[in-house]
Design a protein around this motif. Sequence first.
Motif, PDB file in Angstrom:
ATOM      1  N   ALA A 121     -38.010  16.409 -48.333  1.00 30.97           N
ATOM      2  CA  ALA A 121     -38.810  17.104 -49.339  1.00 30.97           C
ATOM      3  C   ALA A 121     -40.180  17.478 -48.784  1.00 30.97           C
ATOM      4  CB  ALA A 121     -38.961  16.229 -50.582  1.00 30.97           C
ATOM      5  N   LEU A 122     -40.781  16.557 -48.018  1.00 27.86           N
ATOM      6  CA  LEU A 122     -42.068  16.849 -47.393  1.00 27.86           C
ATOM      7  C   LEU A 122     -41.943  17.978 -46.377  1.00 27.86           C
ATOM      8  CD1 LEU A 122     -45.032  15.958 -47.176  1.00 27.86           C
ATOM      9  CD2 LEU A 122     -44.315  14.370 -45.384  1.00 27.86           C
ATOM     10  N   LEU A 123     -40.882  17.957 -45.606  1.00 29.24           N
ATOM     11  CA  LEU A 123     -40.636  19.018 -44.632  1.00 29.24           C
ATOM     12  C   LEU A 123     -40.444  20.365 -45.320  1.00 29.24           C
ATOM     13  CD1 LEU A 123     -40.151  19.644 -41.631  1.00 29.24           C
ATOM     14  CD2 LEU A 123     -37.730  19.212 -42.032  1.00 29.24           C
ATOM     15  N   ALA A 124     -39.750  20.367 -46.453  1.00 28.92           N
ATOM     16  CA  ALA A 124     -39.545  21.609 -47.202  1.00 28.92           C
ATOM     17  C   ALA A 124     -40.874  22.147 -47.732  1.00 28.92           C
ATOM     18  CB  ALA A 124     -38.573  21.373 -48.350  1.00 28.92           C
ATOM     19  N   ARG A 125     -41.755  21.238 -48.169  1.00 29.29           N
ATOM     20  CA  ARG A 125     -43.072  21.693 -48.647  1.00 29.29           C
ATOM     21  C   ARG A 125     -43.891  22.287 -47.513  1.00 29.29           C
ATOM     22  NH1 ARG A 125     -45.014  16.508 -51.309  1.00 29.29           N
ATOM     23  NH2 ARG A 125     -42.952  15.880 -51.948  1.00 29.29           N
TER      24      ARG A 125
END
Length: 75
Positions: free
Chosen positions: A17-21
């Motif tokens: 999720a952090l990578l997607a953000r």
Amino acid sequence: MVELLFGTSITLARRLALLARFRTAALLLAWLLTRRLILLAGLVLVRHVVSFHDNGSESAPVPGTKAAIRIDAIM
């Protein structure tokens, strides 16, 4: 027990999720910068064309203007 079973998958989900953000933020920033650079290049081109045509239109000074008076004074 549940934490041991799902701890790794929860950590992985948080990292994804952090990578997607980060990816979304990078794409948005790249899009904004690209748009500004295209706009800036267009403005520079317009300014160049306008400047070029303004300088090329003066073939002879109009009689009675300051430019004509300056040329007469030099001659």
